[in-house]
Scaffold this motif. Structure first.
Motif, PDB file in Angstrom:
ATOM      1  N   THR A   1    -176.336 -11.726  14.176  1.00  0.00           N
ATOM      2  CA  THR A   1    -174.891 -11.784  13.948  1.00  0.00           C
ATOM      3  C   THR A   1    -174.589 -10.838  12.800  1.00  0.00           C
ATOM      4  OG1 THR A   1    -174.747 -14.084  14.657  1.00  0.00           O
ATOM      5  CG2 THR A   1    -172.944 -13.242  13.322  1.00  0.00           C
ATOM      6  N   CYS A   2    -173.555 -10.036  12.981  1.00  0.00           N
ATOM      7  CA  CYS A   2    -173.236  -9.057  11.944  1.00  0.00           C
ATOM      8  C   CYS A   2    -172.497  -9.711  10.792  1.00  0.00           C
ATOM      9  CB  CYS A   2    -172.381  -7.935  12.526  1.00  0.00           C
ATOM     10  SG  CYS A   2    -173.365  -6.577  13.191  1.00  0.00           S
ATOM     11  N   GLY A   3    -172.995  -9.473   9.569  1.00  0.00           N
ATOM     12  CA  GLY A   3    -172.223  -9.791   8.394  1.00  0.00           C
ATOM     13  C   GLY A   3    -171.292  -8.617   8.136  1.00  0.00           C
ATOM     14  N   ALA A   4    -171.842  -7.504   7.626  1.00  0.00           N
ATOM     15  CA  ALA A   4    -171.116  -6.240   7.500  1.00  0.00           C
ATOM     16  C   ALA A   4    -171.989  -5.177   8.137  1.00  0.00           C
ATOM     17  CB  ALA A   4    -170.858  -5.921   6.031  1.00  0.00           C
ATOM     18  N   CYS A   5    -171.631  -4.728   9.327  1.00  0.00           N
ATOM     19  CA  CYS A   5    -172.447  -3.753  10.051  1.00  0.00           C
ATOM     20  C   CYS A   5    -171.828  -2.373  10.078  1.00  0.00           C
ATOM     21  CB  CYS A   5    -172.693  -4.227  11.488  1.00  0.00           C
ATOM     22  SG  CYS A   5    -173.836  -5.625  11.597  1.00  0.00           S
ATOM     23  N   ASN A   6    -170.674  -2.203   9.420  1.00  0.00           N
ATOM     24  CA  ASN A   6    -169.995  -0.912   9.411  1.00  0.00           C
ATOM     25  C   ASN A   6    -169.730  -0.481   7.967  1.00  0.00           C
ATOM     26  OD1 ASN A   6    -169.082  -0.447  12.426  1.00  0.00           O
ATOM     27  ND2 ASN A   6    -168.717  -2.598  11.957  1.00  0.00           N
ATOM     28  N   ALA A   7    -169.804   0.830   7.742  1.00  0.00           N
ATOM     29  CA  ALA A   7    -169.502   1.380   6.417  1.00  0.00           C
ATOM     30  C   ALA A   7    -169.041   2.819   6.583  1.00  0.00           C
ATOM     31  CB  ALA A   7    -170.733   1.316   5.502  1.00  0.00           C
ATOM     32  N   ALA A   8    -168.284   3.325   5.611  1.00  0.00           N
ATOM     33  CA  ALA A   8    -167.814   4.703   5.645  1.00  0.00           C
ATOM     34  C   ALA A   8    -167.748   5.244   4.227  1.00  0.00           C
ATOM     35  CB  ALA A   8    -166.439   4.798   6.306  1.00  0.00           C
ATOM     36  N   LEU A   9    -168.169   6.515   4.060  1.00  0.00           N
ATOM     37  CA  LEU A   9    -168.097   7.219   2.773  1.00  0.00           C
ATOM     38  C   LEU A   9    -167.298   8.497   2.983  1.00  0.00           C
ATOM     39  CD1 LEU A   9    -171.825   6.778   1.688  1.00  0.00           C
ATOM     40  CD2 LEU A   9    -169.844   5.668   0.634  1.00  0.00           C
ATOM     41  N   GLU A  10    -166.305   8.717   2.133  1.00  0.00           N
ATOM     42  CA  GLU A  10    -165.449   9.893   2.262  1.00  0.00           C
ATOM     43  C   GLU A  10    -166.170  11.142   1.736  1.00  0.00           C
ATOM     44  OE1 GLU A  10    -162.596   9.827   3.773  1.00  0.00           O
ATOM     45  OE2 GLU A  10    -162.628   7.641   4.050  1.00  0.00           O
ATOM     46  N   ILE A  11    -165.930  12.270   2.408  1.00  0.00           N
ATOM     47  CA  ILE A  11    -166.528  13.553   2.006  1.00  0.00           C
ATOM     48  C   ILE A  11    -165.407  14.485   1.563  1.00  0.00           C
ATOM     49  CG2 ILE A  11    -167.889  15.529   2.764  1.00  0.00           C
ATOM     50  CD1 ILE A  11    -169.469  12.926   2.599  1.00  0.00           C
ATOM     51  N   ASN A  12    -165.600  15.105   0.380  1.00  0.00           N
ATOM     52  CA  ASN A  12    -164.616  16.043  -0.154  1.00  0.00           C
ATOM     53  C   ASN A  12    -165.012  17.449   0.284  1.00  0.00           C
ATOM     54  OD1 ASN A  12    -162.558  17.185  -1.558  1.00  0.00           O
ATOM     55  ND2 ASN A  12    -163.408  16.817  -3.600  1.00  0.00           N
ATOM     56  N   ALA A  13    -164.354  18.004   1.324  1.00  0.00           N
ATOM     57  CA  ALA A  13    -164.717  19.290   1.919  1.00  0.00           C
ATOM     58  C   ALA A  13    -163.445  20.080   2.196  1.00  0.00           C
ATOM     59  CB  ALA A  13    -165.500  19.069   3.204  1.00  0.00           C
ATOM     60  N   PRO A  14    -163.567  21.357   2.620  1.00  0.00           N
ATOM     61  CA  PRO A  14    -162.373  22.140   2.971  1.00  0.00           C
ATOM     62  C   PRO A  14    -161.457  21.369   3.917  1.00  0.00           C
ATOM     63  CG  PRO A  14    -164.320  23.526   3.021  1.00  0.00           C
ATOM     64  CD  PRO A  14    -164.809  22.122   2.828  1.00  0.00           C
ATOM     65  N   GLN A  15    -160.136  21.653   3.799  1.00  0.00           N
ATOM     66  CA  GLN A  15    -159.132  20.886   4.527  1.00  0.00           C
ATOM     67  C   GLN A  15    -158.749  21.549   5.846  1.00  0.00           C
ATOM     68  OE1 GLN A  15    -158.051  17.819   3.237  1.00  0.00           O
ATOM     69  NE2 GLN A  15    -159.846  18.331   1.985  1.00  0.00           N
ATOM     70  N   GLN A  16    -158.189  20.759   6.716  1.00  0.00           N
ATOM     71  CA  GLN A  16    -157.674  21.286   7.966  1.00  0.00           C
ATOM     72  C   GLN A  16    -156.289  21.874   7.750  1.00  0.00           C
ATOM     73  OE1 GLN A  16    -157.896  18.019  10.751  1.00  0.00           O
ATOM     74  NE2 GLN A  16    -159.980  18.606  11.374  1.00  0.00           N
ATOM     75  N   ILE A  17    -155.812  22.590   8.769  1.00  0.00           N
ATOM     76  CA  ILE A  17    -154.490  23.232   8.726  1.00  0.00           C
ATOM     77  C   ILE A  17    -153.405  22.168   8.608  1.00  0.00           C
ATOM     78  CG2 ILE A  17    -152.885  24.694  10.030  1.00  0.00           C
ATOM     79  CD1 ILE A  17    -155.355  25.918  11.422  1.00  0.00           C
ATOM     80  N   GLN A  18    -152.398  22.467   7.782  1.00  0.00           N
ATOM     81  CA  GLN A  18    -151.240  21.589   7.647  1.00  0.00           C
ATOM     82  C   GLN A  18    -149.973  22.443   7.661  1.00  0.00           C
ATOM     83  OE1 GLN A  18    -151.034  18.338   7.660  1.00  0.00           O
ATOM     84  NE2 GLN A  18    -153.255  18.037   7.801  1.00  0.00           N
ATOM     85  N   PRO A  19    -148.907  22.025   8.337  1.00  0.00           N
ATOM     86  CA  PRO A  19    -148.881  20.873   9.254  1.00  0.00           C
ATOM     87  C   PRO A  19    -149.595  21.193  10.563  1.00  0.00           C
ATOM     88  CG  PRO A  19    -146.772  21.994   9.355  1.00  0.00           C
ATOM     89  CD  PRO A  19    -147.574  22.706   8.294  1.00  0.00           C
ATOM     90  N   ALA A  20    -150.108  20.176  11.190  1.00  0.00           N
ATOM     91  CA  ALA A  20    -150.767  20.313  12.489  1.00  0.00           C
ATOM     92  C   ALA A  20    -150.320  19.140  13.365  1.00  0.00           C
ATOM     93  CB  ALA A  20    -152.279  20.327  12.337  1.00  0.00           C
ATOM     94  N   PRO A  21    -149.100  19.221  13.889  1.00  0.00           N
ATOM     95  CA  PRO A  21    -148.549  18.075  14.629  1.00  0.00           C
ATOM     96  C   PRO A  21    -149.292  17.824  15.950  1.00  0.00           C
ATOM     97  CG  PRO A  21    -147.123  19.984  14.861  1.00  0.00           C
ATOM     98  CD  PRO A  21    -148.154  20.372  13.851  1.00  0.00           C
ATOM     99  N   THR A  22    -149.273  16.613  16.367  1.00  0.00           N
ATOM    100  CA  THR A  22    -149.864  16.241  17.654  1.00  0.00           C
ATOM    101  C   THR A  22    -148.883  16.591  18.766  1.00  0.00           C
ATOM    102  OG1 THR A  22    -151.102  14.441  16.668  1.00  0.00           O
ATOM    103  CG2 THR A  22    -150.760  14.324  19.048  1.00  0.00           C
ATOM    104  N   PRO A  23    -149.324  17.334  19.770  1.00  0.00           N
ATOM    105  CA  PRO A  23    -148.399  17.724  20.839  1.00  0.00           C
ATOM    106  C   PRO A  23    -147.969  16.517  21.679  1.00  0.00           C
ATOM    107  CG  PRO A  23    -150.630  18.329  21.434  1.00  0.00           C
ATOM    108  CD  PRO A  23    -150.684  17.841  20.020  1.00  0.00           C
ATOM    109  N   THR A  24    -146.867  16.697  22.383  1.00  0.00           N
ATOM    110  CA  THR A  24    -146.385  15.665  23.298  1.00  0.00           C
ATOM    111  C   THR A  24    -146.212  16.266  24.688  1.00  0.00           C
ATOM    112  OG1 THR A  24    -144.072  16.111  22.728  1.00  0.00           O
ATOM    113  CG2 THR A  24    -145.219  14.377  21.487  1.00  0.00           C
ATOM    114  N   ILE A  25    -146.159  15.398  25.702  1.00  0.00           N
ATOM    115  CA  ILE A  25    -146.043  15.837  27.099  1.00  0.00           C
ATOM    116  C   ILE A  25    -144.816  15.191  27.714  1.00  0.00           C
ATOM    117  CG2 ILE A  25    -147.128  15.772  29.382  1.00  0.00           C
ATOM    118  CD1 ILE A  25    -149.828  15.742  28.016  1.00  0.00           C
ATOM    119  N   ALA A  26    -144.035  15.964  28.471  1.00  0.00           N
ATOM    120  CA  ALA A  26    -142.882  15.458  29.202  1.00  0.00           C
ATOM    121  C   ALA A  26    -143.014  15.872  30.664  1.00  0.00           C
ATOM    122  CB  ALA A  26    -141.588  15.985  28.604  1.00  0.00           C
TER     123      ALA A  26
END
Length: 799
Positions: free
Chosen positions: A604-629
């Motif tokens: 049985t999982c007590g805490a089976c998930n973890a995440a550590l943030e990485i400080n690296a070059p950034q992605q393009i901004q703004p980069a909106p999510t496209p939509t479909i019609a």
């Protein structure tokens, strides 16, 4: 042994068989495109449901919908009764079918109101007690059988020597039926796989002058009415829920009755309870009735809403030696024990709502009822836990004990039906499942079993499939060990798996920062933890970091880290730490995401998930999510809206079908094709800009692409004369290219069997009726077009 049929019944079968091969009149005059068709051949229904332990019980060819039992009991113990059975055929028409009925004298049988020939087939040694009925006309679809019978019922002796069926008590009688005793008092399809609703009217003698002599008659479901005549009183019980024959009940005696309502988790259910006046004061009747509500609510909390039509208990003076979970109203002999009451109430879910497909599956009744009785006693009354109870039983039972020599499921001797493996090993198997799969998964399996199969039956194979479905694990070895093998299985370990990191999850790491992750296993079970294996998907970890030297118990295969957990004593914790360092040039700021998974059972999982943030070059901004019609239908166009990316970004586009790139689809518009049918479309924008990471944004997938719509068309016409023996032809308007058309002719509102071609020759059956034809036009990827012609004039006789 009476296996010979009477000449009358044999003649009926032969007549049906000969009728089935007679040539149709004037068949040679029909057009080749519309050949005449013969009516379905009537067959004899089977005289077994195929049960592995009781191969001569149950019958096939029909499905009972409702039993209406009208039974009058005489003070001397004899009965006169009429049972009316509504059923439907399950295949071909039946020239003959059978019911199970032991003893008693059959006085008359009618089928759909017409007297029908019948025979009795009896072989005591083989357990055959058949009432074979040969209707004057083969039955098809819905039909009603009424059997009038009489005599003094006798109990049935089981292979283990116990008695069931109709038996006498101090001042009346009781009918308890598990597994096959129902046939001692009413004709039945005696298998738990054919459930039905019931009306049970029980008539008993009545004395207005000496009321203390009067009897009450009890059955399952809801007490619909009590009617009194000069010398009789009739109690009519309605069972609106599906009920297997073995769960029916007839209890007749001088009873103290208690009526009212019992509180459930939500709402109430009506109560009708009865105790023989001879033993009422010593039976625990009043105290146990007071426990019905807390017991039912405790079961509901774990396994869902109470599935019965009512509730109550019957306690009487039989000498059968057991209690029984008759539907809604369990029966008890002389006294009501606390554990036994919970056990029989639990059966209302496991056994009554969901019944066994085969009697060798009975552990699915008795195992859960035994387990739940222990569980609820622990919850409400301070009893031992299920883990302590069934581990202690396992631990104290020697490996060479006969307790292990009969399998829990799939045994082949009916004398083993109610042995210890069915009850205690069945419950022990459930506790082993709980240990191996965890409380949450085990609880979901148990409650889903009721949700999915209530009102019907289910098998051990379906239990295993459901357990694997919900747990997501291959449980073949587990169930082979616990259900089918005849040696002592190993008790599963139970342990808690945890994953931690240093620094703690959520911290942000810079390039070249060291960090570590630690896996730990804590043994919270009853036995030493051995052979456990934990894996960790290292894809994210390896993309952003470099591993240090791995401990000896840890190995890396591709992107999977595997920890072979050392043997771990009860109550102990073992752990392993894996070092890593953030890459000098991490490719992105995506976090390192970690998830530990126990490959072996028991975790049985007590805490089976973890995440550590990485400080690296950034992605393009703004980069909106496209939509479909657009309209999600074949031959329509979709349009993507990209949104405001930076002017310096170089953008490329790609349409995706179920996540896979569509060749050549690299514009912001897309015309849907047949290849897209039932797929979900999405649109991807990828941007490249100096000084930033390549950045991709993908729209939400659409709903599934639907079928196209064919062009509109007129209804078909009919060419020909509406007269017996004349052919008719369907006139079909113009169709789109690539379509096909199928046909169905109708006489009045009913489809004509096998009249599915463009041509149809009218037969005598259609005389006086109006004919019409229905056309169905299909085209791959498009919705069907269904049109119906106008009706012809009424069909006239042949000239």
């Amino acid at each position: 042994m009476k296996l010979k049929r009477t000449p009358l019944a044999a003649t009926a079968v032969l007549l049906c068989a000969s009728l089935a091969v007679l040539p149709q009149a004037n068949a040679e005059s029909a057009p080749e495109s519309a050949p005449a068709t013969a009516p379905p051949t009537a067959v004899a229904g089977g005289q077994t449901s195929g049960d592995s332990l009781f191969p001569h019980q149950g019958n096939t060819g029909y499905d009972v919908q409702h039993y209406d039992i009208d039974l009058a009991y005489a003070a001397g113990g004899s009965i006169t009764a009429t049972t009316t059975i509504d059923a439907v055929t399950t295949g071909e028409p039946l020239s003959e079918y059978s019911l199970d009925l032991e003893g008693l004298t059959v006085d008359a049988v009618t089928v759909d109101g017409t007297a029908a020939p019948f025979t009795r087939v009896t072989d005591e040694d083989e357990g055959i007690h058949k009432l074979v009925i040969s209707p004057t006309t083969p039955v098809s679809d819905a039909f009603t059988t009424q059997i009038t019978y009489s005599g003094t019922p006798t109990a049935h002796t089981d292979p283990d020597g116990s008695m069931e069926g109709w038996t006498s008590t101090t001042n009346g009688a009781v009918a308890l039926n598990e597994p096959v005793g129902a046939m001692t008092w009413f004709p039945t399809n005696n298998t738990p796989t054919d459930k039905a609703t019931f009306t049970t009217a029980l008539t008993v003698p009545y004395n207005a002058v000496l009321p203390f002599l009067n009897r009450t008659a009890v059955s399952t479901g809801v007490l619909d009415s009590v009617t009194t005549a000069a010398s009789t009183r009739t109690f009519t019980w309605e069972q609106p829920h599906q009920q297997a024959p073995y769960l029916a009940l007839a209890a007749i005696g001088r009873y103290t009755s208690a009526e009212g309502s019992v509180a459930l988790t939500e709402g109430t259910t009506e109560e009708w309870s009865y105790a023989n006046t001879v033993i009422q004061g010593t039976s625990g009747f009043a105290n146990r009735r007071a426990q019905l509500s807390p017991m039912l609510q405790a079961i509901e909390r774990s396994y869902g809403t109470y599935p019965g039509a009512s509730i109550g208990v019957v306690v009487d003076t039989s000498t059968l030696g057991y209690a029984l979970e008759t539907q809604d109203r369990p029966y008890f002999e002389t006294t009501i024990g606390q554990n036994t009451l919970i056990h029989e109430l639990a059966h209302q879910w496991f056994g009554n709502a969901v019944s066994p497909t085969d009697w060798s599956d009975i552990w699915l009744n008795e195992g859960p009822a035994t387990f739940i009785a222990t569980q609820v006693e622990a919850e409400l009354y301070g009893g031992d836990s299920t883990e302590d109870t069934y581990y202690d039983l396992w631990d104290s039972t020697a490996a060479d004990s006969a307790f292990w020599t009969t399998p829990v499921a799939g045994f082949d001797d009916p004398a083993d039906l109610f042995g210890a493996p069915t009850y205690n090993r069945g419950a022990m198997t459930l506790e082993a499942m709980r240990s191996a799969l965890g409380d949450d998964v085990f609880g979901e399996i148990m409650s889903t079993w009721i949700e999915r199969y209530a009102g019907g039956d289910a098998s051990t194979a379906e239990w295993i499939a459901l357990s694997e479905e919900i747990s997501g694990r291959d449980l073949t070895a587990f169930f082979t060990d616990w259900l089918f093998e005849t040696d002592k299985p190993a008790w599963p370990s139970r342990w808690t798996l945890d994953l931690s990191t240093a620094p703690a999850p959520g911290a942000t790491l810079d390039p070249e920062d060291p960090f570590s992750l630690t896996l730990s296993a804590t043994n919270v079970g009853k036995v030493t933890q051995t052979g456990s294996v934990v894996t960790l998907d290292a894809t994210s970890l390896l993309a952003q970091a470099d591993l240090g030297a791995l401990p000896g118990s840890v190995s890396l295969d591709g992107t999977t880290l595997t920890w072979a957990v050392p043997d771990n004593a009860v109550g102990a914790t073992t752990e392993v730490t894996i070092p890593a360092t953030v890459k000098t040039e991490p490719p992105s700021s995506n976090p390192v995401t970690l998830e530990a998974y126990a490959e072996t059972l028991g975790a049985t999982c007590g805490a089976c998930n973890a995440a550590l943030e990485i400080n690296a070059p950034q992605q393009i901004q703004p980069a909106p999510t496209p939509t479909i019609a657009g309209t999600l239908r074949l031959d329509r166009q979709l349009t993507a809206t990209v949104g405001p990316w930076p002017a310096a970004a170089d953008l490329t586009y790609q349409w995706l079908r179920d996540g896979a790139a569509v060749d050549g689809a690299t514009d912001t518009t897309y015309d849907l094709t047949l290849a897209d049918l039932d797929a979900r479309m999405s649109f991807e924008v990828r941007g490249i800009q100096e000084g930033f990471l390549p950045t991709t944004r993908t729209s939400e997938p659409t709903d599934r692409v639907g079928k196209g719509v064919q062009s509109r068309r007129k209804r078909p016409g009919i060419d020909g004369t509406a007269r017996v023996g004349r052919p008719l032809r369907a006139l079909v308007p113009a169709r789109d290219a690539g379509t096909t058309t199928t046909y169905q002719w109708y006489a009045g509102k009913k489809p004509i069997t096998k009249a599915t071609s463009r041509w149809f020759t009218i037969t005598k059956k259609q005389r006086g009726k109006r004919i019409r034809v229905q056309t169905t036009t299909t085209k791959t990827g498009y919705l069907d077009v269904v049109k119906v012609s106008k009706r012809t004039k009424k069909v006239k006789k042949r000239t």
